[in-house]
Write a protein that holds these residues in place. Structure first.
Motif, PDB file in Angstrom:
ATOM      1  N   GLY A   1       0.787  -1.228   0.000  1.00  0.00           N
ATOM      2  CA  GLY A   1       0.000   0.000   0.000  1.00  0.00           C
ATOM      3  C   GLY A   1       0.816   1.273   0.000  1.00  0.00           C
ATOM      4  N   TRP A   2       2.142   1.154   0.047  1.00  0.00           N
ATOM      5  CA  TRP A   2       2.974   2.346   0.111  1.00  0.00           C
ATOM      6  C   TRP A   2       2.858   3.187  -1.150  1.00  0.00           C
ATOM      7  CZ3 TRP A   2       5.464   6.205   1.978  1.00  0.00           C
ATOM      8  CH2 TRP A   2       6.521   6.786   1.303  1.00  0.00           C
ATOM      9  N   TYR A   3       2.804   2.563  -2.299  1.00  0.00           N
ATOM     10  CA  TYR A   3       2.762   3.337  -3.544  1.00  0.00           C
ATOM     11  C   TYR A   3       1.459   4.139  -3.635  1.00  0.00           C
ATOM     12  CZ  TYR A   3       4.153   4.480  -8.284  1.00  0.00           C
ATOM     13  OH  TYR A   3       4.557   5.169  -9.404  1.00  0.00           O
ATOM     14  N   ARG A   4       0.365   3.583  -3.154  1.00  0.00           N
ATOM     15  CA  ARG A   4      -0.902   4.317  -3.145  1.00  0.00           C
ATOM     16  C   ARG A   4      -0.816   5.509  -2.191  1.00  0.00           C
ATOM     17  NH1 ARG A   4      -6.266   3.209  -4.706  1.00  0.00           N
ATOM     18  NH2 ARG A   4      -7.509   5.027  -4.137  1.00  0.00           N
ATOM     19  N   GLU A   5      -0.165   5.323  -1.043  1.00  0.00           N
ATOM     20  CA  GLU A   5      -0.031   6.428  -0.104  1.00  0.00           C
ATOM     21  C   GLU A   5       0.839   7.541  -0.686  1.00  0.00           C
ATOM     22  OE1 GLU A   5       1.602   7.417   4.431  1.00  0.00           O
ATOM     23  OE2 GLU A   5       1.930   5.455   3.534  1.00  0.00           O
ATOM     24  N   LEU A   6       1.918   7.178  -1.381  1.00  0.00           N
ATOM     25  CA  LEU A   6       2.840   8.172  -1.901  1.00  0.00           C
ATOM     26  C   LEU A   6       2.291   8.883  -3.129  1.00  0.00           C
ATOM     27  CD1 LEU A   6       5.696   9.418  -1.705  1.00  0.00           C
ATOM     28  CD2 LEU A   6       6.469   7.606  -3.249  1.00  0.00           C
ATOM     29  N   MET A   7       1.747   8.121  -4.062  1.00  0.00           N
ATOM     30  CA  MET A   7       1.329   8.677  -5.349  1.00  0.00           C
ATOM     31  C   MET A   7      -0.169   8.913  -5.453  1.00  0.00           C
ATOM     32  SD  MET A   7       3.885   9.299  -7.220  1.00  0.00           S
ATOM     33  CE  MET A   7       5.641   8.997  -7.091  1.00  0.00           C
ATOM     34  N   GLY A   8      -0.961   8.321  -4.563  1.00  0.00           N
ATOM     35  CA  GLY A   8      -2.397   8.433  -4.702  1.00  0.00           C
ATOM     36  C   GLY A   8      -2.863   7.757  -5.982  1.00  0.00           C
ATOM     37  N   THR A   9      -3.666   8.450  -6.755  1.00  0.00           N
ATOM     38  CA  THR A   9      -4.100   7.928  -8.049  1.00  0.00           C
ATOM     39  C   THR A   9      -3.455   8.699  -9.199  1.00  0.00           C
ATOM     40  OG1 THR A   9      -6.055   9.368  -7.988  1.00  0.00           O
ATOM     41  CG2 THR A   9      -6.309   7.135  -7.135  1.00  0.00           C
ATOM     42  N   GLY A  10      -2.350   9.389  -8.891  1.00  0.00           N
ATOM     43  CA  GLY A  10      -1.642  10.128  -9.930  1.00  0.00           C
ATOM     44  C   GLY A  10      -0.541   9.294 -10.554  1.00  0.00           C
ATOM     45  N   TYR A  11       0.236   9.941 -11.397  1.00  0.00           N
ATOM     46  CA  TYR A  11       1.315   9.264 -12.110  1.00  0.00           C
ATOM     47  C   TYR A  11       2.654   9.769 -11.591  1.00  0.00           C
ATOM     48  CZ  TYR A  11      -2.719   8.798 -15.158  1.00  0.00           C
ATOM     49  OH  TYR A  11      -3.969   8.563 -15.639  1.00  0.00           O
ATOM     50  N   PRO A  12       3.665   8.928 -11.595  1.00  0.00           N
ATOM     51  CA  PRO A  12       4.972   9.351 -11.069  1.00  0.00           C
ATOM     52  C   PRO A  12       5.588  10.441 -11.921  1.00  0.00           C
ATOM     53  CG  PRO A  12       5.140   7.206 -12.149  1.00  0.00           C
ATOM     54  CD  PRO A  12       3.682   7.533 -12.062  1.00  0.00           C
ATOM     55  N   PRO A  13       6.244  11.414 -11.291  1.00  0.00           N
ATOM     56  CA  PRO A  13       6.909  12.460 -12.082  1.00  0.00           C
ATOM     57  C   PRO A  13       8.027  11.860 -12.925  1.00  0.00           C
ATOM     58  CG  PRO A  13       6.760  13.052  -9.740  1.00  0.00           C
ATOM     59  CD  PRO A  13       6.398  11.610  -9.853  1.00  0.00           C
ATOM     60  N   PRO A  14       8.296  12.440 -14.080  1.00  0.00           N
ATOM     61  CA  PRO A  14       9.356  11.890 -14.932  1.00  0.00           C
ATOM     62  C   PRO A  14      10.733  12.099 -14.319  1.00  0.00           C
ATOM     63  CG  PRO A  14       8.546  13.963 -15.821  1.00  0.00           C
ATOM     64  CD  PRO A  14       7.651  13.612 -14.668  1.00  0.00           C
ATOM     65  N   ILE A  15      11.659  11.233 -14.702  1.00  0.00           N
ATOM     66  CA  ILE A  15      13.036  11.329 -14.248  1.00  0.00           C
ATOM     67  C   ILE A  15      13.885  11.813 -15.408  1.00  0.00           C
ATOM     68  CG2 ILE A  15      15.058   9.983 -13.545  1.00  0.00           C
ATOM     69  CD1 ILE A  15      13.299   8.312 -11.830  1.00  0.00           C
ATOM     70  N   SER A  16      14.561  12.931 -15.227  1.00  0.00           N
ATOM     71  CA  SER A  16      15.414  13.490 -16.274  1.00  0.00           C
ATOM     72  C   SER A  16      16.673  14.056 -15.637  1.00  0.00           C
ATOM     73  CB  SER A  16      14.671  14.582 -17.054  1.00  0.00           C
ATOM     74  OG  SER A  16      14.258  15.621 -16.185  1.00  0.00           O
ATOM     75  N   ASN A  17      17.735  14.103 -16.405  1.00  0.00           N
ATOM     76  CA  ASN A  17      19.020  14.638 -15.947  1.00  0.00           C
ATOM     77  C   ASN A  17      19.484  13.975 -14.648  1.00  0.00           C
ATOM     78  OD1 ASN A  17      18.955  16.489 -18.112  1.00  0.00           O
ATOM     79  ND2 ASN A  17      17.781  17.947 -16.893  1.00  0.00           N
ATOM     80  N   MET A  18      19.364  12.657 -14.594  1.00  0.00           N
ATOM     81  CA  MET A  18      19.737  11.899 -13.410  1.00  0.00           C
ATOM     82  C   MET A  18      20.503  10.659 -13.850  1.00  0.00           C
ATOM     83  SD  MET A  18      17.186  10.659 -10.333  1.00  0.00           S
ATOM     84  CE  MET A  18      16.428  12.280 -10.270  1.00  0.00           C
ATOM     85  N   ASP A  19      21.597  10.357 -13.166  1.00  0.00           N
ATOM     86  CA  ASP A  19      22.367   9.176 -13.535  1.00  0.00           C
ATOM     87  C   ASP A  19      21.576   7.915 -13.214  1.00  0.00           C
ATOM     88  OD1 ASP A  19      23.461   8.033 -10.726  1.00  0.00           O
ATOM     89  OD2 ASP A  19      23.516  10.231 -10.688  1.00  0.00           O
ATOM     90  N   ARG A  20      22.019   6.811 -13.807  1.00  0.00           N
ATOM     91  CA  ARG A  20      21.276   5.561 -13.709  1.00  0.00           C
ATOM     92  C   ARG A  20      21.162   5.074 -12.260  1.00  0.00           C
ATOM     93  NH1 ARG A  20      17.376   2.344 -15.764  1.00  0.00           N
ATOM     94  NH2 ARG A  20      17.856   0.135 -15.550  1.00  0.00           N
ATOM     95  N   THR A  21      22.233   5.198 -11.479  1.00  0.00           N
ATOM     96  CA  THR A  21      22.197   4.727 -10.093  1.00  0.00           C
ATOM     97  C   THR A  21      21.166   5.497  -9.280  1.00  0.00           C
ATOM     98  OG1 THR A  21      24.530   4.080 -10.193  1.00  0.00           O
ATOM     99  CG2 THR A  21      23.565   4.402  -8.012  1.00  0.00           C
TER     100      THR A  21
END
Length: 556
Positions: free
Chosen positions: A433-453
């Motif tokens: 249930g953690w992902y529902r608590e963190l994101m609700g019913t929205g979509y995750p923000p995009p990841i840009s300008n970030m190294d793979r690790t």
């Protein structure tokens, strides 16, 4: 036509196995025995149309592709996440969805699950998430819809395409008819597609498909496409854009027919409106307001505005005066600039036909991009007209196939987000249930300008299974204590946070409540709070900063 008997296959469609017993026919002197399966154009059909054999064949075909995708994920030299996602959608999903609109709606849930497993494997490669991470979180982080969620969208597109064909086309007739079914337990693309169209409140008819396009060497009149107004600095203020635009427009022919067009759509997806202001060479002013459909993108609304503007000019502005059409849609100008043979929509092909008519007799026609919402009078007037057009009746405006398909995909994605599981009770903070608590019913923000690790850390901690957590390492036996080599209890001493020692270092504890991270959360620009809410820490840069600080503090 000569029929080759040795290449003929026979399959009996029936839910009763006795119907297929001892079935054979003779073709061109060859005896053809009825089989349990039949392969047609890359799709394996079985007697009950459950497509189990076809799904198992697709799994064998896709697994090597997923393995090849995994070889591109080096942390120091591999592809970027956006590139990995593109490869996963094109190389892996493309193989799974070969002709899927025809067979996937009829496939049983058990067999669809076989394909979903392969897409989840590809999503784990893209995000770097652990195998035990909740499926709904991994798929959302990867930006990939499950195959089961794609099923209604593909059926809706198939139904819309069939409805857009001419009435005499066999596929159109098949979609509109309702013949008796031999396999009563099978629900095909026609039934699923109709249900999705009813859910979207789409009324037939559908806008016709793309007409026959002219060859690229077909001559056209003096038509010019401008997507610039001169050099602008990055992040220029609206006043700077306005001055540059007005200066550029002043350099164009002033003795001309000037038209300002704009398209509007609520949220970019609903209630489209197209507006245009046409100023004739004699300073006459005409305002156009056109509804663009209940389901509509901003791009489609802009194309509707361009089409109606050109139709008005051709009908009412005869002569040789130049035509200058200004729009704030760079995507529309760029798409039309590719030429008539490169258009991918019927609306684009129609606009090009009108451009040719408007430029007949060597009449110059210019499509000019201008920046939006920076105080240019003509653009502001067209924007007002587009908003007024969006309030008009939309029910009688036919929709196109692409708009219907995108709406079906959005509906499927929203449904998947709403169905994310929540905690079974407030005291049990499990990873499910953690992902529902963190994101609700929205979509995750995009990841840009970030190294793979760092990107992998963000995906893992947002899905609830982080490889840097003492609790997770203890759960899999990599962080044993003297008294407990391995367990899943959050109260175990080996699972406690190494910074505060108060409770298990679950993702929720690290991001929201750990006392040792209060100062970091306060100093992080994206958060600025010692005890933030889930909405304040869901941003990718905020999560990356907290994870990096947690690692650094542990090393100290």
């Amino acid at each position: 036509m000569e029929v080759a008997g040795e290449k003929t296959q026979l399959l009996v469609l029936s839910q009763n196995p006795r119907d297929a017993a001892d079935c054979h026919i003779r073709v061109a002197g060859q005896l053809v025995e009825g089989g349990a399966e039949l392969k047609l154009l890359g799709v394996t059909l079985d007697r009950t149309l459950g497509f189990g054999a076809h799904c198992r064949s697709l799994r064998r075909r896709v697994r090597p592709r997923t393995a090849q995708l995994r070889r591109l994920t080096g942390r120091s030299w591999g592809l970027k996440e956006q590139q990995l996602r593109a490869v996963a959608n094109g190389y892996v999903r493309g193989a799974l969805e070969h002709a899927a609109a025809a067979w996937l709606p009829a496939t049983s849930k058990t067999n669809v699950e076989l394909l979903d497993r392969e897409m989840r494997a590809a999503a784990r490669v893209v995000t770097g998430c652990i195998r035990s991470a909740p499926h709904h979180g991994v798929m959302a982080e990867a930006g990939i819809l499950p195959v089961s969620a794609r099923r209604p969208a593909l059926a809706a597109r198939m139904m819309a395409k069939a409805a857009a064909l001419p009435p005499e086309d066999p596929l159109h007739q098949l979609a509109m008819d309702d013949p008796p079914r031999r396999l009563k337990l099978i629900t095909g693309w026609r039934e699923v597609g109709r249900e999705v169209l009813r859910e979207l409140r789409v009324e037939l008819p559908v806008e016709p498909l793309l007409p026959k396009r002219p060859p690229p060497w077909t001559p056209s009149g003096p038509i010019t496409f401008n997507v610039g107004i001169g050099a602008l600095p990055a992040g220029a203020a609206n006043s700077t854009k306005r001055e540059a635009a007005l200066q550029h427009l002043a350099s164009l022919t002033q003795c001309a027919i000037w038209a300002w067009t704009d398209g509007s759509a609520s949220g970019g997806v609903l209630r489209g409106g197209a507006g245009a202001l046409v100023i004739g060479a004699d300073d006459s002013r005409t305002e156009l307001r056109i509804p663009a459909g209940t389901l509509c993108s901003s791009f489609r609304a802009e194309m509707v505005a361009l089409q109606k503007t050109l139709e008005h000019i051709i009908e009412n502005e005869s002569g040789t005066d130049p035509v200058i059409i200004c729009t704030d849609s760079m995507s529309a100008v760029a798409a039309l600039r590719e030429g008539p043979s490169a258009q991918r929509s019927a609306r684009g092909a129609t606009v090009w036909q009108l451009l040719r008519k408007a430029s007949a007799g060597d009449r110059p026609v210019t499509l000019q991009w201008v920046p939006s919402h920076c105080g240019i009078p003509g653009n502001e007037a067209a924007d007002t007209l587009a908003n007024e057009a969006a309030a008009l009746a939309q029910e009688d405006v036919p929709l196109d196939v692409e708009t219907i398909y995108r709406a079906a995909v959005r509906t499927a994605r929203d449904r998947a987000a709403r169905e994310r599981p929540s905690y079974p009770d407030p005291e049990h903070k499990a990873a499910t249930g953690w992902y529902r608590e963190l994101m609700g019913t929205g979509y995750p923000p995009p990841i840009s300008n970030m190294d793979r690790t760092s990107a992998i850390d963000v995906h893992q901690i947002r899905t609830g299974r982080w490889s840097g957590s003492a609790q997770f390492l203890h759960e899999i036996g990599r962080n044993p204590s003297v008294d407990c080599p391995q367990c899943r209890s959050l109260g175990c001493i080996a699972a406690r946070c190494r910074l505060c020692g108060e409770e298990a270092d679950t993702p929720r504890h690290i991001l929201l409540t750990c006392p040792g991270m209060m100062g970091v959360r306060l100093r992080t620009q994206a958060i600025g709070n010692i005890l933030p809410t889930p909405e304040e820490v869901r941003r990718s840069d905020a999560v990356a900063a907290l994870v990096a600080a947690f690692r650094a503090l542990q090393s100290h």
